[in-house]
Every structure is written in C-alpha cells, then in structure tokens.
Design a protein around this motif. Structure first.
Motif, PDB file in Angstrom:
ATOM      1  N   ASP A 191      11.140  14.389   3.536  1.00  0.00           N
ATOM      2  CA  ASP A 191      10.113  14.536   2.492  1.00  0.00           C
ATOM      3  C   ASP A 191      10.582  13.937   1.171  1.00  0.00           C
ATOM      4  N   ALA A 192      11.872  14.088   0.857  1.00  0.00           N
ATOM      5  CA  ALA A 192      12.421  13.542  -0.386  1.00  0.00           C
ATOM      6  C   ALA A 192      12.344  12.015  -0.415  1.00  0.00           C
ATOM      7  N   LEU A 193      12.262  11.407   0.764  1.00  0.00           N
ATOM      8  CA  LEU A 193      12.130   9.946   0.858  1.00  0.00           C
ATOM      9  C   LEU A 193      10.667   9.493   0.786  1.00  0.00           C
ATOM     10  N   GLY A 194       9.758  10.448   0.603  1.00  0.00           N
ATOM     11  CA  GLY A 194       8.341  10.105   0.463  1.00  0.00           C
ATOM     12  C   GLY A 194       7.547  10.210   1.737  1.00  0.00           C
ATOM     13  N   LEU A 195       8.030  10.958   2.704  1.00  0.00           N
ATOM     14  CA  LEU A 195       7.285  11.106   3.952  1.00  0.00           C
ATOM     15  C   LEU A 195       6.128  12.067   3.737  1.00  0.00           C
ATOM     16  N   GLU A 196       4.980  11.506   3.526  1.00  0.00           N
ATOM     17  CA  GLU A 196       3.767  12.283   3.300  1.00  0.00           C
ATOM     18  C   GLU A 196       2.691  11.713   4.207  1.00  0.00           C
ATOM     19  N   PRO A 197       2.074  12.543   5.051  1.00  0.00           N
ATOM     20  CA  PRO A 197       1.051  12.025   5.968  1.00  0.00           C
ATOM     21  C   PRO A 197      -0.105  11.356   5.231  1.00  0.00           C
ATOM     22  N   TRP A 198      -0.583  10.268   5.773  1.00  0.00           N
ATOM     23  CA  TRP A 198      -1.734   9.583   5.202  1.00  0.00           C
ATOM     24  C   TRP A 198      -3.030  10.250   5.632  1.00  0.00           C
ATOM     25  N   GLU A 199      -3.056  10.729   6.861  1.00  0.00           N
ATOM     26  CA  GLU A 199      -4.271  11.330   7.404  1.00  0.00           C
ATOM     27  C   GLU A 199      -4.332  12.801   6.986  1.00  0.00           C
ATOM     28  N   PRO A 200      -5.510  13.266   6.550  1.00  0.00           N
ATOM     29  CA  PRO A 200      -5.639  14.679   6.166  1.00  0.00           C
ATOM     30  C   PRO A 200      -5.386  15.594   7.362  1.00  0.00           C
ATOM     31  N   GLY A 201      -4.999  16.806   7.063  1.00  0.00           N
ATOM     32  CA  GLY A 201      -4.772  17.795   8.107  1.00  0.00           C
ATOM     33  C   GLY A 201      -3.338  18.276   8.121  1.00  0.00           C
ATOM     34  N   ASP A 202      -3.094  19.259   8.932  1.00  0.00           N
ATOM     35  CA  ASP A 202      -1.772  19.866   9.037  1.00  0.00           C
ATOM     36  C   ASP A 202      -0.859  18.984   9.880  1.00  0.00           C
ATOM     37  N   LYS A 203       0.105  18.367   9.253  1.00  0.00           N
ATOM     38  CA  LYS A 203       1.099  17.523   9.939  1.00  0.00           C
ATOM     39  C   LYS A 203       2.475  18.150   9.714  1.00  0.00           C
ATOM     40  N   SER A 204       2.635  19.356  10.211  1.00  0.00           N
ATOM     41  CA  SER A 204       3.835  20.137   9.899  1.00  0.00           C
ATOM     42  C   SER A 204       4.983  19.914  10.875  1.00  0.00           C
ATOM     43  N   HIS A 205       4.808  19.056  11.862  1.00  0.00           N
ATOM     44  CA  HIS A 205       5.861  18.789  12.838  1.00  0.00           C
ATOM     45  C   HIS A 205       6.516  17.442  12.519  1.00  0.00           C
ATOM     46  N   TYR A 206       7.835  17.429  12.547  1.00  0.00           N
ATOM     47  CA  TYR A 206       8.613  16.233  12.243  1.00  0.00           C
ATOM     48  C   TYR A 206       9.241  15.717  13.532  1.00  0.00           C
ATOM     49  N   ILE A 207       9.175  14.394  13.707  1.00  0.00           N
ATOM     50  CA  ILE A 207       9.739  13.748  14.890  1.00  0.00           C
ATOM     51  C   ILE A 207      10.726  12.678  14.430  1.00  0.00           C
ATOM     52  N   ARG A 208      11.851  12.589  15.118  1.00  0.00           N
ATOM     53  CA  ARG A 208      12.847  11.560  14.840  1.00  0.00           C
ATOM     54  C   ARG A 208      12.972  10.649  16.054  1.00  0.00           C
TER      55      ARG A 208
END
Length: 153
Positions: A104-121
């Motif tokens: 998140d500190a690197l600017g990872l913010e979803p473009w599409e609205p909605g709950d995107k609470s899962h992170y994948i590497r």
C-alpha cells in the motif's frame, strides 16, 4: 534506459525497469483447465508483483500457489518501438499485515470500485522481454485510432 541487444531481447534489468514503470498488466491463470486473463493494477515489491483483488476466481486460483504468467507491453511513438515483458512464476496470498502495508505504501490502490481486501504476490521464476521497431502502417488502410499513425503522419 540501456538499448536492447541486437536481437531485440531485453536484459533482465531492462525488464525490471519496464515493470517498475508500469501500473497495469495482465495476469494469466489456468482456471478449470483453460487459460483466463485478468487485467490488474500492481506494484513491484521485493522483486515480485503484488496486486489486490476481491473474493472470486483470481483469489481462489492464486491461493492454490500454481504457476501463473504476467504480461505488460507498450509502444513509444517517438522511437516507433514496441516492447513486451513476460513474467512467469507462482502466486500466493499475502496474509502479513506488514507486507500488505508495504505494498500500500508503494501506491497499490485498486482502480475498480469495491472491496479488494485480498493481496496476491506473484513470485517470479522467469522474466523475459523484447523490443522491436514497428513496421510503418499503410496510413490510408489503418484504423484512425492506431497509435502508429501519429508517428508517421
């Protein structure tokens, strides 16, 4: 950026530079025995690709830690060159609050609205790319929206 070798292949470092400068790519996963492609916005964190998603196919398949591919590409109108970078590796769910906060500190913010609470590497095992000069379009028969037209008009 250093120029590509004569054969058009990008170096490992050039591929990383292009990934780091990009924000949207396509994730390829095998779902129910067939390939599916998902556009995702992403960041590079610890030499891996991290994105966020909602519950669903990407999360379900990525949690299996199976092979995946990722692709970005672009076109430079000034140099009239196109490029493509392909990464292959394995996906995993990021459960650590510290790792999520780092992304998140690197600017990872979803473009599409909605709950995107899962992170994948996507941890990379192979990273390749190529750059090539784009053939001049026949201006009168290409689409008006073709990016190459503006380079040659």
């Amino acid at each position: 950026m250093n120029s590509a070798p004569q054969d058009g292949k990008l170096t490992f470092d050039q591929c990383w530079e292009l990934l780091a400068a990009s924000v949207v790519g396509r994730l390829a996963l095998i779902v129910d025995g067939h390939p599916e492609i998902f556009p995702v916005n992403f960041v590079i964190e610890h030499r891996s690709i991290v994105f966020r998603t909602a519950a669903g196919t990407k999360l379900w398949q990525s949690g299996k830690e199976t092979p995946a591919a990722f692709e970005i590409d672009g076109y430079d109108a000034d140099s009239q060159e196109a490029w493509s970078v392909v990464a292959r590796g394995t996906t995993a769910i990021v459960d650590s609050d510290v790792e999520q906060a780092a992304a998140d500190a690197l600017g990872l913010e979803p473009w599409e609205p909605g709950d995107k609470s899962h992170y994948i590497r996507l941890s990379l095992q192979v990273l390749t790319g190529r750059r090539f000069k784009v053939a001049a379009p026949h201006i009168w028969s290409t689409r008006l929206t073709d990016q190459r037209r503006t380079s040659f008009e």
